[in-house]
Design an enzyme around this catalytic site. Structure first.
Site, mmCIF file in Angstrom:
data_model
loop_
_atom_site.group_PDB
_atom_site.id
_atom_site.type_symbol
_atom_site.label_atom_id
_atom_site.label_comp_id
_atom_site.label_asym_id
_atom_site.label_seq_id
_atom_site.Cartn_x
_atom_site.Cartn_y
_atom_site.Cartn_z
ATOM 1 N N CYS A 228 0.851 -1.214 0.048
ATOM 2 C CA CYS A 228 0.001 0.156 0.038
ATOM 3 C C CYS A 228 0.846 1.194 -0.103
ATOM 4 O O CYS A 228 1.561 1.439 0.913
ATOM 5 C CB CYS A 228 -1.025 -0.143 1.248
ATOM 6 S SG CYS A 228 -1.914 1.642 1.494
ATOM 7 N N CYS B 237 -0.014 3.939 2.663
ATOM 8 C CA CYS B 237 0.336 2.989 4.151
ATOM 9 C C CYS B 237 1.868 3.527 4.273
ATOM 10 O O CYS B 237 2.277 3.939 5.231
ATOM 11 C CB CYS B 237 0.100 1.755 4.188
ATOM 12 S SG CYS B 237 -1.539 1.192 3.851
#
Length: 147
Positions: A69, A72
């Site tokens: 991600c 993230c």
């Protein structure tokens, strides 16, 4: 806060009792003697998540993330710096949703990153999407100020 708090060690996961007035004194674990606060987010997994969630008297802010991600990864440095700013009044932790699919499923994680703030083992707030350090700190403090 009560006079004595239960804190789970980020190293050996033992439950420690610490006087609330001594939180800022760099307390050590009674079992492994490492610091109970490291100024960094704790890595949680399926094996230790519930212990930190239910056995500690401190609020727990968890970043649900995954290695693939991009947002993230972009949020990770700010989350790490927020740990240094918010400890010792709460614990910050990260949970890899790919490695702990059971926990991610249990909390209905649909998008990442998602921050969930827990107090007393219960979810009290949730925020999806990447945030910077100052936004993480401000959001967390707002949530904890709400009864």
């Amino acid at each position: 806060m009560s006079d004595t708090l239960h804190l789970v060690c980020p190293h050996c996961h033992a439950v420690n009792r610490v006087a609330s007035t001594r939180l800022g004194d760099a307390p050590n674990c009674g079992r492994c003697h490492n610091l109970l606060f490291t100024g960094e987010p704790l890595a949680l997994d399926s094996a230790n998540f519930d212990r930190h969630l239910t056995r500690s008297d401190l609020p727990l802010l968890v970043d649900f993330w995954a290695d693939w991600c991009g947002p993230c990864k972009a949020m990770a440095p700010g989350f790490a710096k927020a740990a240094g700013e918010l400890e010792p009044h709460l614990r910050l932790a990260k949970l890899d949703t790919e490695a702990a699919t059971d926990i991610a499923s249990r909390f209905g994680i649909r998008s990442i990153p998602t921050l969930i703030l827990f107090r007393g083992g219960r979810e009290i707030a949730r925020q999806a999407g990447a945030m910077g350090q100052s936004d993480i700190v401000a959001w967390t403090r707002r949530q904890l100020a709400t009864p």
